[in-house]
Design a protein around this motif. Sequence first.
Motif, PDB file in Angstrom:
ATOM      1  N   HIS A 135      10.407  22.025  15.416  1.00  0.00           N
ATOM      2  CA  HIS A 135       9.860  21.682  14.030  1.00  0.00           C
ATOM      3  C   HIS A 135       9.358  20.373  13.649  1.00  0.00           C
ATOM      4  O   HIS A 135       8.297  20.307  13.230  1.00  0.00           O
ATOM      5  CB  HIS A 135      10.706  22.498  13.182  1.00  0.00           C
ATOM      6  CG  HIS A 135      10.567  23.842  12.825  1.00  0.00           C
ATOM      7  ND1 HIS A 135      11.062  24.584  13.711  1.00  0.00           N
ATOM      8  CD2 HIS A 135      10.078  24.516  11.922  1.00  0.00           C
ATOM      9  CE1 HIS A 135      10.835  25.878  13.499  1.00  0.00           C
ATOM     10  NE2 HIS A 135      10.146  25.749  12.362  1.00  0.00           N
ATOM     11  N   LEU A 146       4.772  25.286  17.281  1.00  0.00           N
ATOM     12  CA  LEU A 146       6.139  25.704  17.617  1.00  0.00           C
ATOM     13  C   LEU A 146       5.970  26.342  19.121  1.00  0.00           C
ATOM     14  O   LEU A 146       7.011  25.982  20.064  1.00  0.00           O
ATOM     15  CB  LEU A 146       6.993  26.506  16.829  1.00  0.00           C
ATOM     16  CG  LEU A 146       6.799  26.084  15.426  1.00  0.00           C
ATOM     17  CD1 LEU A 146       7.666  27.148  14.488  1.00  0.00           C
ATOM     18  CD2 LEU A 146       7.766  24.843  15.162  1.00  0.00           C
ATOM     19  N   HIS A 155      12.773  29.583  14.492  1.00  0.00           N
ATOM     20  CA  HIS A 155      14.073  29.415  13.517  1.00  0.00           C
ATOM     21  C   HIS A 155      15.379  29.644  14.131  1.00  0.00           C
ATOM     22  O   HIS A 155      16.318  28.957  14.135  1.00  0.00           O
ATOM     23  CB  HIS A 155      13.485  30.103  12.223  1.00  0.00           C
ATOM     24  CG  HIS A 155      12.566  29.412  11.621  1.00  0.00           C
ATOM     25  ND1 HIS A 155      12.046  30.282  10.527  1.00  0.00           N
ATOM     26  CD2 HIS A 155      11.886  28.319  11.704  1.00  0.00           C
ATOM     27  CE1 HIS A 155      11.066  29.371  10.118  1.00  0.00           C
ATOM     28  NE2 HIS A 155      10.909  28.438  10.677  1.00  0.00           N
ATOM     29  N   HIS A 205       1.182  26.404  11.874  1.00  0.00           N
ATOM     30  CA  HIS A 205       2.976  25.901  11.835  1.00  0.00           C
ATOM     31  C   HIS A 205       3.441  26.631  13.036  1.00  0.00           C
ATOM     32  O   HIS A 205       3.753  25.873  14.239  1.00  0.00           O
ATOM     33  CB  HIS A 205       3.472  26.255  10.493  1.00  0.00           C
ATOM     34  CG  HIS A 205       4.994  26.016  10.959  1.00  0.00           C
ATOM     35  ND1 HIS A 205       5.654  24.947  11.098  1.00  0.00           N
ATOM     36  CD2 HIS A 205       5.910  26.760  10.803  1.00  0.00           C
ATOM     37  CE1 HIS A 205       6.846  25.142  11.280  1.00  0.00           C
ATOM     38  NE2 HIS A 205       7.220  26.487  11.039  1.00  0.00           N
ATOM     39  N   ASP A 265       7.501  32.114  14.265  1.00  0.00           N
ATOM     40  CA  ASP A 265       8.153  31.231  13.539  1.00  0.00           C
ATOM     41  C   ASP A 265       9.592  31.709  13.330  1.00  0.00           C
ATOM     42  O   ASP A 265      10.483  30.820  13.462  1.00  0.00           O
ATOM     43  CB  ASP A 265       7.352  30.916  12.062  1.00  0.00           C
ATOM     44  CG  ASP A 265       7.603  29.911  11.116  1.00  0.00           C
ATOM     45  OD1 ASP A 265       8.321  28.884  11.897  1.00  0.00           O
ATOM     46  OD2 ASP A 265       7.701  29.801   9.997  1.00  0.00           O
TER      47      ASP A 265
HETATM   48 ZN    ZN Z   1       9.253  27.227  11.086  1.00  0.00          ZN
END
Ligand code: ZN
Length: 383
Positions: free
Chosen positions: A264, A282, A195, A278, A191
Motif C-alpha cells: 500500500h 496494489l 487489505h 489505487h 483492493d
Molecule cells: Zn487499499
Amino acid sequence: MYNFEFYNPVRIVFGKGTIKELSRLIDRSLKVMIAYGGGSIKNNGVHEQVMKALEGYDIVEFSGIEANPQYSTCMKAVDVIKREKVDFVLSVGGGSVLDAVKFISAAVNFDGEPWNILTSGAKIQSAMPFGCVLTLPATGSEMNMNAVISRDETGEKLAFGNPNVYPKFSILDPETTFSLPVRQISNGVVDAFAHTMEQYMTYDVNAPIQDRYAEALLMTLIEEGPKALENPKDYDVRANIMWAATMALNHLNSVGVPQDWATHMIGHELTALYGIDHARTLAIVMPAVWKHQRKEKGAKLARYARRVWGVDTHDDEKAIDLAIEKTIAFFKQMQVPVSLKDVDLTPADCSKAVKQLENRKVKLGEHGKITFKEVEQILEIAA
Ligand code: ZN
Ligand code: NZQ
C-alpha cells in the motif's frame, strides 16, 4: 498472538432498500451536508433515494469530491460547513468521498493547519459527526478510522487514522453497486483482497482465528470477484463482495498479528505521481513484494497456497511459486494490470516515487526492513 485492544463503534445497516433508514439514523434537528463525488449518485438513483429519505431535513449539498480526494476540495467543504453552520455530514459514494468526509470532519474543529493531520500526525481532539451511504465496496473506510488524502501540487498522498473519525453509521445497500463500471468492480475486489493480505501475509504468531478469517475472505473474493464481472446484476454476489470488503479492513483481521502494508505504501506513491488507480498499483506491487520477501514470507505463502488454492504438494518451494502464480492469474482474471509494463512505466520512471519514500525515511513491511533501496529492487521485479 500479540496483546491487543479492539474497539469499533460503527453501526452497519446492510441490505436492499436500507437507504430509507437514514431518517431513523440522523436526528431531524440537525443540519446535514450531503457530500458526494462526480455525479454517479445522480445517474443511479442513489441521490434521489437519499433526498427522499431526508425529506423535511435542512440540507446543503457539496459535490465534486474527486477519486483520490484532494486537500483543496476538502478545505472548500470545511468553508461551506462553517458558513452554513452544518451539524452532520453524510458521505454518499465510494471510499474517496468517505475519506474526504473523515478529513473534513476532523479539519472543521482543528486548531492550526489541517494538512499537519496528515504530515505530522497532529492530534485530533474531536470531529464533526458523519455517516455514510456506501456505493463502492473496496476500501473498508465505511467501518474504519482511516482516510487517505492527496495533494496534487506536491505529488503527495498521505494517510491518517484517528478514533474520532469512525462513521456513526454506514449503510451498505448492495443494489447501489449495480451501476459500477467494470473497472471499479475489479478495483474493489482487488483492493479488498490486498487489505486482507497486508494483515495476513507476514509470519506465523499462532493466531489461527485471524488466519482462518483472512483465508475465508480471500476464498470468498476469489470465488465471487469473477462472478461479479460475468453477471453484474447478481444481488447475492454483490452482497458477498460488499460484506467481504468491509470485513477486510475493519481491523478485526489485524488484531494480535503482525502487519505488512508495504504494498500500500509503495502503491500510494505510484497513484500520487502517475495517477494509477489505487487497486491497480496494489496488483502491480504485491506479487513483487512477495518475490522480494520470499524468504521472510515463505511459510505463510506456502500455507496460503495449500489452504486457499488447495495446492497439494509437500514441497514448500513449489507451493510458494504456485501461491504467487495463482495470485497473479487471479488479478489478471479480475482484469487489472500486474506489471509496470502493463501501465506503460519502467522502474526508472518510478525513481521519483522511490525518492519520496527515501525523503520520508520509510521502513516498510512487517519487519520494518524495507527501505527505499529495497523498494527500488521491488519495482525492478515489478517491471
Ligand atoms: Zn487499499
Ligand atoms: O465520483 P463519483 O461520480 O461518485 O464516481 C466514482 C469514482 O469515479 C465511481 N463510483 C462510485 N460508486 C459508484 C461509482 N460509479 C458508478 N456506480 C457506483 N455505485 O467510482 C470511481 C472511484 O470511486 P472512489 O471512491 O475513488 O473508489 P474507492 O472506493 O476505490 O476509493 C479509493 C480511495 O480510497 C483510498 C484510496 O487510496 C483512494 O484514494 N483508500 C482508503 C482506505 C481507507 N480509508 O481505509 C484504504 C485503502 O487502502 C485506500 O488507500
